[in-house]
Design an enzyme around this catalytic site. Structure first.
Site, PDB file in Angstrom:
ATOM      1  N   ALA B 171      10.274  -3.758  -5.963  1.00  0.00           N
ATOM      2  CA  ALA B 171       9.727  -3.516  -7.307  1.00  0.00           C
ATOM      3  C   ALA B 171      10.169  -4.622  -8.260  1.00  0.00           C
ATOM      4  O   ALA B 171       9.361  -5.154  -9.029  1.00  0.00           O
ATOM      5  CB  ALA B 171      10.184  -2.147  -7.826  1.00  0.00           C
ATOM      6  N   ASP B 172      11.429  -4.975  -8.210  1.00  0.00           N
ATOM      7  CA  ASP B 172      11.930  -6.063  -9.052  1.00  0.00           C
ATOM      8  C   ASP B 172      11.200  -7.365  -8.767  1.00  0.00           C
ATOM      9  O   ASP B 172      10.730  -8.050  -9.682  1.00  0.00           O
ATOM     10  CB  ASP B 172      13.421  -6.306  -8.764  1.00  0.00           C
ATOM     11  CG  ASP B 172      14.324  -5.294  -9.433  1.00  0.00           C
ATOM     12  OD1 ASP B 172      14.286  -5.208 -10.659  1.00  0.00           O
ATOM     13  OD2 ASP B 172      15.087  -4.610  -8.726  1.00  0.00           O
ATOM     14  N   SER B 173      11.149  -7.723  -7.485  1.00  0.00           N
ATOM     15  CA  SER B 173      10.581  -9.027  -7.124  1.00  0.00           C
ATOM     16  C   SER B 173       9.102  -9.109  -7.477  1.00  0.00           C
ATOM     17  O   SER B 173       8.635 -10.102  -8.026  1.00  0.00           O
ATOM     18  CB  SER B 173      10.738  -9.290  -5.626  1.00  0.00           C
ATOM     19  OG  SER B 173      12.092  -9.470  -5.309  1.00  0.00           O
ATOM     20  N   GLY B 176       8.478  -9.101 -11.348  1.00  0.00           N
ATOM     21  CA  GLY B 176       8.787 -10.416 -11.913  1.00  0.00           C
ATOM     22  C   GLY B 176       7.682 -11.420 -11.607  1.00  0.00           C
ATOM     23  O   GLY B 176       7.261 -12.191 -12.468  1.00  0.00           O
TER      24      GLY B 176
END
Lengths: 385, 380
Positions: B171-173, B176
């Site tokens: 989710a973070d990657s 971003g």
């Protein structure tokens, strides 16, 4: 005005990686024209999965190719190829995900396309780059996952290597390709120059692992060790992972173990007062949690943990998720219509611009649906004298 | 290369941890000047977040990985004096990113409205966990929790396994990376109109987008995705798609026609199945394959499969991968020397421009290392 208004993308790509980049460009306002082989088109049209089809085409094709146009052309036919060249001369972006050498044989490699259009942004996705022993191998998601070491990160220690169950490599490669294309379009606005943008699926999946690979490069190249139980990330201390409860599943992210011991009324956890042990003895901690959490339902645990600001959540499937107000308020569902009246529900672009959702009701095109329109608008029907 | 594509752009990064900073890293690698705005004394909380207890120059190796190729400027956003300097910086910047919870930037008078008044050309990128409204808006936007809530945990692992997360911060990657897409598209528009934009994305929306094939299939069939009993590779796909054990390792087998597979592997039991049964009977087929493939080595099977151009590959770990010529030819590793002279190895940007790989030896900044120089520039 839409962010990419007036940008024309000529998209030769098939399946998922390239087309997902085209979809994002389309949703941000570009006009994306799929160039497809007459008769069959993008092979993804025929990729039947789960036995779920929409009017004889895969649901996946509809999800990936909504909001695009289709132009059928046989690239081996000189007159069709001539039309494509005229179209490219008026375009901003060319996209493809053929294996290395294919566009060269057709005569549409970057060097020649640049002659047709000196301001072109030319994007390509490959499996493994254009050199080395893997370059001719199929760039397929599961196979790239298998080669990249990624399969040793999910699931528990004694289990076999486990692929991530979504085509993560395709999607990341497409995402990075769109980034590179957009950066090149920005540059072109400044200096008018063309660019070649290349992403391989292997480089994309290595980038995805950049945090843990950097750890591997610098810790004497030790391989990741998944936890014995409830592995959530091989590098993160307990309690990080998903646990079964008496009813439903609970996920616990990073958290203070003695605090958890108190909130969960689990005294055997209270001895882990040294934070370094939360990693070193994570299997013991996770085993205690596994037994303890089975004694009550996920909802009961959440009622204790959430008010105390513990990082936790209920594990949901699509059915649970879609009943949540938190899901509904996102308005993530989008209904699209194809030109033959078919209507289906899919997801929208996740990016909001100036507070607005990027939504388009246009469904996926029929094969060759826009030939006449594009011939007309770009003057392709007229033979070159 | 003469100039990187984003040369000349200035990005102010108010983001911490992974999602926002990974966007900043990509913009930096593509040529932008990225200045981290950090809290005096502590800075980005990721400086103190280590994995495997690896530290470099007093900050975590993790921080160095995500924040190389950036500058650092410390400012206390609660101090009106420091905010005045930040407002000046905003006046000269092209892009701003943050990943605070909804309302935090507004409380510093740095919401989009205020920032756009200072600089109408700015592209303002904001990441949240779950969007700005609704019952989840103040929840922690943490990767594992988002995977658990978004349905994603039902894609990986086999039918009888607990829901299983991806062992990486997807989710973070992804969030971003999608923020970068929105920011760059907004910069393309700005070139034509002179106007900036507000670009917003939440990690939940990113993960829903990530599952677009599954969600579209679910909406039309009403059937929840089913992981196969054995060797699940993707709940939507038919047999043989998955990873199988051999006598000496594992192989991955992707989409392959069943009768053809039966013939090439020499399995009479498998030959009784037709391609039409590849989804409806996938557990049986996978069971047959599991028993059959366990009888020989990986090389034995791969030789047969590759001789017939079938989609299969060996399963490598990072040791065998990084020793392989196919990996080495990519030159994915780069050395970075930190501000205090320590050398570390990390990955480079995965995008090539005009045939060239993008390397940058510039290390992560120490906290506040660029304050003086940036203040001098503002005075000019």
């Amino acid at each position: 005005m839409n962010l990419l208004q007036d940008i024309i993308v000529v998209d030769f790509s098939q399946f998922l990686s390239g087309p997902s980049a085209g979809l994002r460009l389309a949703d941000m306002g570009a006009r994306v024209i799929k160039i497809e082989r007459p008769g069959t088109g993008d092979i993804c049209r025929q990729l039947y999965v789960s036995d779920t089809r929409i009017e004889g085409e895969s649901t996946i094709f509809h999800a990936i190719n909504r909001n695009k146009q289709s132009y059928a052309a046989d690239l081996k036919d000189p007159s069709d190829l001539e039309k494509i060249k005229k179209l490219i001369a008026q375009a901003d972006v060319v996209l493809h995900n053929f294996r290395p050498g294919v566009m060269e044989r057709i005569g549409l490699d970057y060097a020649r396309v640049k002659e047709l259009n000196p301001g072109i942004v030319y994007g390509e996705v490959s499996g493994y780059g254009n050199e080395g022993p893997w370059k001719e191998l199929p760039g397929q998601d599961l196979l790239v996952q298998a080669l990249s070491g990624l399969t040793w990160l999910s699931n528990n220690r004694d289990e076999r290597p486990t692929p991530m169950g979504v085509s993560v490599v395709d999607i990341l490669a497409g995402t990075y390709l769109a980034q590179g294309i957009l950066a090149a379009l920005y540059r072109r606005g400044m200096d008018g120059q063309s660019s070649l943008v290349q992403v391989s699926m292997m480089e994309a999946v290595l980038d995805f692992q950049f945090e843990v690979l950097t750890c591997f490069y610098n810790d004497g190249r030790q391989l990741p060790v998944r936890s014995q139980l409830s592995n959530g990330n091989a590098y993160i201390p307990a309690p990080y992972g998903i646990y079964k409860t008496r009813e439903g599943y609970l996920s616990l992210a990073m958290g203070d173990i003695p605090k958890l011991a108190e909130l969960l009324q689990c005294p055997s956890l209270a001895v882990f007062t040294n934070a370094a042990e939360w990693y070193d003895r994570r299997d013991e901690i996770k085993e205690i949690l596994t037994w303890h959490l089975m004694t009550r339902s996920a909802d009961e645990w959440l009622a204790v943990l959430q008010p105390a600001d513990v990082w936790c959540a209920k594990v949901m499937d699509y059915q649970d998720l879609m009943q949540q107000v938190g899901y509904k308020v996102l308005n993530m569902e989008l209904r699209v219509k194809t030109s033959n009246g078919l209507s289906l529900k899919t997801t929208r672009c996740p990016i909001r611009i100036d507070g607005q959702l990027a939504v388009s009701e246009k469904g996926a095109p029929l094969l060759g649906e826009h030939n006449e329109l594009i011939d007309d608008q770009f003057g392709l029907g007229i033979a070159i004298s | 290369m003469n100039q990187l594509p984003l040369h000349g752009l200035t990005v102010l990064e108010f983001s911490q941890y992974l999602s926002g900073p990974s966007a900043g890293l990509r913009l930096a690698d593509l040529g932008a000047r990225v200045i981290k705005i950090e809290r005096p004394g502590t800075g980005d909380a990721c400086r103190r977040l280590s994995i495997k207890n690896l530290w470099v120059d007093g900050d975590s190796l993790l921080f160095h990985t995500i924040n190389r190729n950036k500058e650092s400027f410390t400012a206390d956003l609660k101090s009106s004096e420091d905010r005045a300097v930040i407002r000046k910086l905003i006046g000269r910047a092209d892009v701003l990113t943050h990943n605070f919870r909804p309302g935090v930037m507004e409380s510093f008078d740095l919401g989009y409205g205020s920032v756009a008044e200072l600089n109408s050309r700015i592209v303002y990128g904001a990441i949240s966990g779950y969007g700005k409204e609704g019952p989840w808006k103040d929840r922690p936007g943490q990767d594992l929790l988002l995977q658990s809530m978004s349905g994603l945990a039902y894609m990986t692992g086999n039918e009888k396994d607990n829901p299983m997360p991806f062992g990486l911060s997807i989710a973070d990657s992804l969030c971003g990376a999608q923020l970068v897409q929105g920011i760059l598209a907004a910069l393309v528009r700005r070139h034509k109109t002179g106007k900036g934009a507000l670009v917003e994305i939440s990690m939940m929306e990113s993960l829903l987008d990530f599952q677009f094939e599954f969600l579209t299939t679910y909406h039309s069939s009403g059937q929840l995705p089913q992981r196969s009993k054995l060797s699940n590779g993707n709940p939507l796909l038919s047999a043989p798609y998955g990873i199988y054990a051999t006598t000496d390792g594992h192989i991955a087998v992707a989409m392959v026609n069943i009768p053809q597979l039966a013939q090439i592997l020499g399995s009479e039991v498998l030959a009784e199945y037709s391609q039409e049964q590849a989804f409806s009977h996938r557990d049986e087929i996978k069971g047959i394959l599991t028993r059959h493939l366990a009888g020989q080595s990986s090389d034995y099977w791969l030789e047969k499969l590759h001789a017939n151009d079938l989609w299969a590959m060996e399963v490598l770990d990072w040791k065998t991968l990084t020793e392989h010529e196919g990996y080495q030819v990519l030159q994915m590793e780069q050395a970075v020397t930190t501000t205090r002279g320590k050398s570390l190895v990390t990955t480079r940007c995965p995008i090539r421009i005009n045939g060239e790989r993008l390397f940058s030896g510039k290390p992560a900044p120490s906290l506040g290392q660029d304050n003086e120089r940036i203040v001098m520039e503002l005075l000019k």
